[in-house]
Design a protein around this motif. Structure first.
Motif, PDB file in Angstrom:
ATOM      1  N   PHE A 174       0.830  -1.206   0.000  1.00 28.31           N
ATOM      2  CA  PHE A 174       0.000   0.000   0.000  1.00 28.31           C
ATOM      3  C   PHE A 174       0.866   1.259   0.000  1.00 28.31           C
ATOM      4  O   PHE A 174       0.572   2.228  -0.700  1.00 28.31           O
ATOM      5  CB  PHE A 174      -0.945   0.016   1.205  1.00 28.31           C
ATOM      6  CG  PHE A 174      -2.000  -1.055   1.153  1.00 28.31           C
ATOM      7  CD1 PHE A 174      -2.948  -1.074   0.144  1.00 28.31           C
ATOM      8  CD2 PHE A 174      -2.039  -2.058   2.112  1.00 28.31           C
ATOM      9  CE1 PHE A 174      -3.926  -2.062   0.084  1.00 28.31           C
ATOM     10  CE2 PHE A 174      -3.008  -3.047   2.070  1.00 28.31           C
ATOM     11  CZ  PHE A 174      -3.949  -3.057   1.053  1.00 28.31           C
ATOM     12  N   ARG A 182      -3.946   4.345   3.644  1.00 30.56           N
ATOM     13  CA  ARG A 182      -4.364   2.935   3.643  1.00 30.56           C
ATOM     14  C   ARG A 182      -3.289   2.074   4.316  1.00 30.56           C
ATOM     15  O   ARG A 182      -3.601   1.130   5.051  1.00 30.56           O
ATOM     16  CB  ARG A 182      -4.597   2.482   2.195  1.00 30.56           C
ATOM     17  CG  ARG A 182      -4.986   1.029   2.030  1.00 30.56           C
ATOM     18  CD  ARG A 182      -6.469   0.803   2.269  1.00 30.56           C
ATOM     19  NE  ARG A 182      -6.803  -0.620   2.281  1.00 30.56           N
ATOM     20  CZ  ARG A 182      -7.099  -1.328   1.202  1.00 30.56           C
ATOM     21  NH1 ARG A 182      -7.109  -0.751  -0.001  1.00 30.56           N
ATOM     22  NH2 ARG A 182      -7.413  -2.611   1.301  1.00 30.56           N
ATOM     23  N   TYR A 183      -2.028   2.386   4.050  1.00 34.78           N
ATOM     24  CA  TYR A 183      -0.926   1.638   4.667  1.00 34.78           C
ATOM     25  C   TYR A 183      -0.994   1.746   6.188  1.00 34.78           C
ATOM     26  O   TYR A 183      -0.950   0.743   6.902  1.00 34.78           O
ATOM     27  CB  TYR A 183       0.418   2.156   4.156  1.00 34.78           C
ATOM     28  CG  TYR A 183       1.628   1.475   4.766  1.00 34.78           C
ATOM     29  CD1 TYR A 183       1.783   0.091   4.688  1.00 34.78           C
ATOM     30  CD2 TYR A 183       2.609   2.194   5.424  1.00 34.78           C
ATOM     31  CE1 TYR A 183       2.889  -0.549   5.252  1.00 34.78           C
ATOM     32  CE2 TYR A 183       3.715   1.578   5.973  1.00 34.78           C
ATOM     33  CZ  TYR A 183       3.849   0.208   5.890  1.00 34.78           C
ATOM     34  OH  TYR A 183       4.943  -0.421   6.441  1.00 34.78           O
TER      35      TYR A 183
END
Length: 206
Positions: A174, A182-183
């Motif tokens: 990500f 998102r990561y």
């Protein structure tokens, strides 16, 4: 190509220190994805490899600067200039005393917030690189910070530490896909931070 640097201090006596969580993250990434053997270059221990992302494999230079923490920028700057890697494609994993143990934040740009390795990198490539800030907690008193970060993780801290390292490696696609939010969310989902205060953790309580 991306440059991923884990920060720490070289040598066996520092190996298990909280300050070396960045080295630990680099090692976990190397074992999780396809990386070649370690070799010495750019005043660092480096590995070259690939990480699978939604857009296909991405080339990564993974490095652990051997300059000691406060001079990390010399190594990162040398590698970034050699490969012409933009600061936005540099990700640095490091310990963060202002986050509770096991917490994780991705941040792009900004100041060093007292982290000398980050300050050194800013001096070499500017501030626009991305930071994986790995919480190790604050000991509560300013004069205790140095012995805290240069102390080893307690046995009781190992479960959250190992979970965080694995999550940073597993969710890496990500970040390499450019989605830091998102990561961060995926790391926190895979490795929920333990429910205790930083000061308790520093004293080995809980």
């Amino acid at each position: 190509m991306f440059l991923i640097a884990g920060l720490g201090n070289p040598g066996a006596k520092y190996q298990a220190n909280r300050h070396n969580i960045g080295f630990m993250a680099a090692d976990e990434i190397a074992s999780r994805w396809r990386f070649g053997p370690e070799r010495a270059k750019f005043q660092s221990v480096i590995r070259e490899g690939e990480v699978d992302t939604a857009n296909g494999p991405v080339k990564v230079l993974l490095m652990k600067p051997q300059t000691y923490m406060n001079e990390s920028g010399r190594a990162v700057g040398e590698a970034a200039r050699f490969y012409k890697i933009k600061p936005q494609d540099v990700i640095v994993f490091h310990d963060e005393i202002d986050l509770a143990p096991g917490r994780f934040r991705m941040k792009a740009g900004g100041g060093a917030a007292g982290q000398n390795g980050i300050r050194s990198i800013i001096s070499q490539i500017g501030a626009d690189f991305r930071r994986g800030r790995m919480g190790v907690g604050h000991p509560g008193e300013k004069e205790l910070v140095m012995p805290h970060v240069l102390g080893d993780f307690h046995k009781a801290e190992q479960p959250w530490l190992q979970a965080l390292l694995q999550a940073c490696a597993d969710a890496l696609p990500f970040a390499l896909g450019g989605d830091d939010e998102r990561y961060q969310g995926e790391v926190l989902r895979l490795a929920p931070a333990p429910k205790f205060s930083p000061r308790q953790a520093a004293r080995g309580e809980g």
